[in-house]
Motif scaffolding. Structure first.
Motif, short mmCIF file in Angstrom:
data_model
loop_
_atom_site.label_atom_id
_atom_site.label_comp_id
_atom_site.label_asym_id
_atom_site.label_seq_id
_atom_site.Cartn_x
_atom_site.Cartn_y
_atom_site.Cartn_z
N VAL A 171 0.86 -1.18 0.00
CA VAL A 171 0.00 0.00 0.00
C VAL A 171 0.89 1.23 0.00
O VAL A 171 2.09 1.15 0.31
N GLU A 172 0.31 2.35 -0.35
CA GLU A 172 1.02 3.63 -0.33
C GLU A 172 0.15 4.64 0.39
O GLU A 172 -1.03 4.79 0.08
N GLU A 173 0.74 5.30 1.38
CA GLU A 173 0.03 6.34 2.11
C GLU A 173 0.93 7.57 2.24
O GLU A 173 2.16 7.44 2.27
N LEU A 220 4.53 13.75 1.98
CA LEU A 220 5.49 12.87 2.63
C LEU A 220 4.80 11.54 2.92
O LEU A 220 3.75 11.51 3.57
N GLY A 221 5.38 10.45 2.44
CA GLY A 221 4.73 9.17 2.64
C GLY A 221 5.67 8.00 2.43
O GLY A 221 6.87 8.15 2.19
N VAL A 222 5.10 6.80 2.53
CA VAL A 222 5.85 5.56 2.37
C VAL A 222 5.00 4.56 1.60
O VAL A 222 3.78 4.65 1.55
N VAL A 229 3.66 0.11 6.86
CA VAL A 229 3.24 1.44 6.43
C VAL A 229 2.42 2.11 7.52
O VAL A 229 2.62 3.30 7.81
N GLU A 230 1.52 1.38 8.13
CA GLU A 230 0.70 1.95 9.20
C GLU A 230 1.57 2.44 10.35
O GLU A 230 1.36 3.54 10.89
N ARG A 231 2.58 1.64 10.73
CA ARG A 231 3.47 2.04 11.83
C ARG A 231 4.30 3.25 11.46
O ARG A 231 4.49 4.18 12.25
N ALA A 232 4.82 3.26 10.22
CA ALA A 232 5.67 4.37 9.79
C ALA A 232 4.87 5.67 9.72
O ALA A 232 5.34 6.74 10.15
N SER A 249 -4.47 13.78 5.38
CA SER A 249 -4.21 12.59 4.58
C SER A 249 -4.35 12.91 3.10
O SER A 249 -5.28 13.63 2.70
N ARG A 250 -3.47 12.38 2.31
CA ARG A 250 -3.58 12.58 0.85
C ARG A 250 -4.77 11.79 0.33
O ARG A 250 -4.95 10.61 0.67
N PRO A 251 -5.58 12.36 -0.53
CA PRO A 251 -6.69 11.62 -1.12
C PRO A 251 -6.17 10.40 -1.88
O PRO A 251 -5.14 10.47 -2.56
N GLN A 252 -6.86 9.29 -1.75
CA GLN A 252 -6.45 8.07 -2.44
C GLN A 252 -6.87 8.12 -3.90
O GLN A 252 -7.82 8.75 -4.26
#
Length: 252
Positions: A171-173, A220-222, A229-232, A249-252
């Motif tokens: 996933v990417e967040e 900024l994301g991972v 990803v959730e932890r980061a 949060s960035r829109p998906q």
């Protein structure tokens, strides 16, 4: 396995035509859980194409090469592949059969040149007009025309690399950060911490600037394993809140 793309054509490098292959092969890989590791643009120069192919063949990578497999003087890919492999060019029987089926009574020696490939390759079927591409050692040579090349690339992926699809769900967040402290140099320490604590994730930071030169936000994301990803992202959120940086949060 690493995936690469070679896109050939003076018309692309001169700006006469806009490349459509890079975004398409990246998309085809992405929806299958794969990623393009590199891409290279080359002009119609046979020595340069040959040298690039010698490097990629030696690396053992999966490569999609677009353009230059025709029979006009500015098409050099077939000859460059033969030189890189140290073999000659021969009329491939499967390619000959496809081309004869395509042209029927209008077949001639010039058209059969379209099926003259480096010795030992296999053909890639072309659903658009039956004039095939070819493949050898995980290198796949396709026409420059997107309407032909892209279905052929998809066929290659699904036929030969299905065992690699979606092996590791990712996933990417990302957060969009704003404020006086929301710039990359101020957050470098946080980024280095994330990379050190989560080495299997891909971190990215993308500043956004408006047309008048004003900073809009920092994305900024991972990307990677969903749990990591959730932890980061929790670590990032905690730190930016501590610094008084506004985030959303960035829109998906």
């Amino acid at each position: 396995m690493s995936f690469g793309a070679i896109i050939i054509g003076d018309e692309i490098l001169s700006g006469k035509r806009i490349d459509r292959h890079f975004t398409k092969i990246a998309e085809l890989l992405r929806v299958r859980g794969l990623r393009l590791a590199w891409a290279e643009y080359l002009g119609d120069e046979r020595p340069r194409i040959t040298a690039a192919l010698q490097r990629s063949l030696a690396a053992g990578e999966v490569v999609f090469c677009f353009g230059g497999i025709g029979n006009t003087p500015d098409d050099h890919t077939r000859q460059a592949v033969a030189a890189a492999l140290g073999v000659d060019l021969v009329l491939h029987p499967d390619a000959e059969r496809e081309i004869r089926a395509r042209f029927g009574a209008e077949i001639n020696d010039v058209r059969l040149l379209l099926g003259t490939f480096p010795r030992g390759v296999d053909i890639i079927p072309n659903p658009f007009n039956r004039i095939p591409g070819f493949r050898v050692r995980d290198h796949h040579f396709l026409p420059g025309f997107p309407q032909m090349a892209h279905p052929m690339a998809e066929w290659v992926l699904d036929t030969f690399y299905g065992h690699l699809f979606n092996q590791r769900p990712t996933v990417e967040e990302a957060y969009l950060l704003t404020g006086t402290n929301a710039y990359e140099s101020a957050l470098l320490g946080l980024m280095e911490r994330i990379v050190a604590e989560f080495p299997t994730l891909r971190l990215f930071s993308l500043p956004s600037i408006s047309d008048d030169g004003q900073r809009r936000h920092l994305e900024l994301g991972v990307e990677g394993d969903p749990t990591l990803v959730e932890r980061a992202m929790a670590t990032i959120r905690q730190e930016v809140e501590r610094r008084g940086i506004t985030w959303r949060s960035r829109p998906q």
